[in-house]
Design a protein around this motif. Structure first.
Motif, PDB file in Angstrom:
ATOM      1  N   LEU A   7     -22.040  77.695 100.115  1.00 30.08           N
ATOM      2  CA  LEU A   7     -21.385  76.448 100.484  1.00 30.08           C
ATOM      3  C   LEU A   7     -20.649  75.868  99.286  1.00 30.08           C
ATOM      4  O   LEU A   7     -19.519  75.400  99.413  1.00 30.08           O
ATOM      5  CB  LEU A   7     -22.416  75.450 101.022  1.00 30.08           C
ATOM      6  N   HIS A   8     -21.265  75.919  98.117  1.00 34.67           N
ATOM      7  CA  HIS A   8     -20.629  75.405  96.905  1.00 34.67           C
ATOM      8  C   HIS A   8     -19.350  76.189  96.581  1.00 34.67           C
ATOM      9  O   HIS A   8     -18.333  75.608  96.203  1.00 34.67           O
ATOM     10  CB  HIS A   8     -21.607  75.464  95.726  1.00 34.67           C
ATOM     11  N   ALA A  14     -11.925  75.241  98.755  1.00 34.08           N
ATOM     12  CA  ALA A  14     -11.183  74.240  99.524  1.00 34.08           C
ATOM     13  C   ALA A  14     -10.534  73.223  98.589  1.00 34.08           C
ATOM     14  O   ALA A  14      -9.377  72.824  98.794  1.00 34.08           O
ATOM     15  CB  ALA A  14     -12.112  73.535 100.512  1.00 34.08           C
ATOM     16  N   LEU A  15     -11.253  72.797  97.555  1.00 36.46           N
ATOM     17  CA  LEU A  15     -10.672  71.859  96.584  1.00 36.46           C
ATOM     18  C   LEU A  15      -9.492  72.485  95.850  1.00 36.46           C
ATOM     19  O   LEU A  15      -8.496  71.813  95.574  1.00 36.46           O
ATOM     20  CB  LEU A  15     -11.731  71.400  95.589  1.00 36.46           C
ATOM     21  N   LYS A  16      -9.589  73.762  95.552  1.00 35.12           N
ATOM     22  CA  LYS A  16      -8.492  74.458  94.887  1.00 35.12           C
ATOM     23  C   LYS A  16      -7.243  74.474  95.774  1.00 35.12           C
ATOM     24  O   LYS A  16      -6.126  74.231  95.299  1.00 35.12           O
ATOM     25  CB  LYS A  16      -8.912  75.887  94.537  1.00 35.12           C
ATOM     26  N   VAL A  17      -7.436  74.721  97.065  1.00 32.28           N
ATOM     27  CA  VAL A  17      -6.313  74.711  97.993  1.00 32.28           C
ATOM     28  C   VAL A  17      -5.706  73.311  98.087  1.00 32.28           C
ATOM     29  O   VAL A  17      -4.476  73.146  98.059  1.00 32.28           O
ATOM     30  CB  VAL A  17      -6.761  75.214  99.394  1.00 32.28           C
ATOM     31  N   LYS A  22      -1.392  69.379  96.865  1.00 30.52           N
ATOM     32  CA  LYS A  22      -1.016  68.113  96.234  1.00 30.52           C
ATOM     33  C   LYS A  22       0.001  68.334  95.122  1.00 30.52           C
ATOM     34  O   LYS A  22       0.927  67.545  94.946  1.00 30.52           O
ATOM     35  CB  LYS A  22      -2.263  67.421  95.672  1.00 30.52           C
ATOM     36  N   GLY A  23      -0.155  69.420  94.380  1.00 26.58           N
ATOM     37  CA  GLY A  23       0.758  69.713  93.281  1.00 26.58           C
ATOM     38  C   GLY A  23       2.080  70.318  93.712  1.00 26.58           C
ATOM     39  O   GLY A  23       3.017  70.416  92.916  1.00 26.58           O
TER      40      GLY A  23
END
Length: 136
Positions: A7-8, A14-17, A22-23
């Motif tokens: 899960l981690h 997901a945060l990387k995507v 955003k960038g």
């Protein structure tokens, strides 16, 4: 322990995507103009996937032709007694979303040329959905 690590890793991915999106604000989802207007739905559930509450984690995604147009993932509000029950619950939620999208597409004058195909990997849940005598 293994489930927590997996899960981690998924959260980190997901945060990387999200950071990438955003960038790169000029990037987006690509929808083909020549794609069909057939709705296809996929649903799945991870029975008792939450290690703290033992509630199932469910999700579905819907495609219009080859383009992803809707997706959802969340922890179920009630604890399911079996994997079949968890799968059946997510199938019900998927059908609600399909019905809403069908009405929306009708309002947008997008014609549906065929029935919606829905895919689920639990054979017992599929049999229950097909047999009206099992609906309690």
């Amino acid at each position: 322990m293994f489930e927590y690590q997996a899960l981690h890793l998924h959260e980190a991915a997901a945060l990387k995507v999200l950071r990438y999106i955003k960038g790169n604000p000029r990037c987006g989802l690509y929808y083909r103009a020549s794609s069909s207007t057939t709705l296809t739905a996929f649903s799945d559930s991870d029975w008792a996937g939450c290690v703290d509450s033992r509630k199932s984690i469910t999700g579905y995604c819907l495609f219009l032709g080859s383009s992803l147009i809707s997706w959802h993932s969340k922890k179920q509000t009630k604890t399911s007694r079996s994997s079949c029950e968890a799968e059946y619950r997510v199938m019900a939620a998927t059908v609600c979303e399909v019905q809403w999208l069908t009405y929306l597409l009708h309002d947008l004058q997008v014609e549906q040329t065929s029935l919606v195909s829905m895919f689920c990997d639990n054979q017992l849940a599929i049999h229950i959905a097909h047999n009206p005598n099992y609906h309690e």
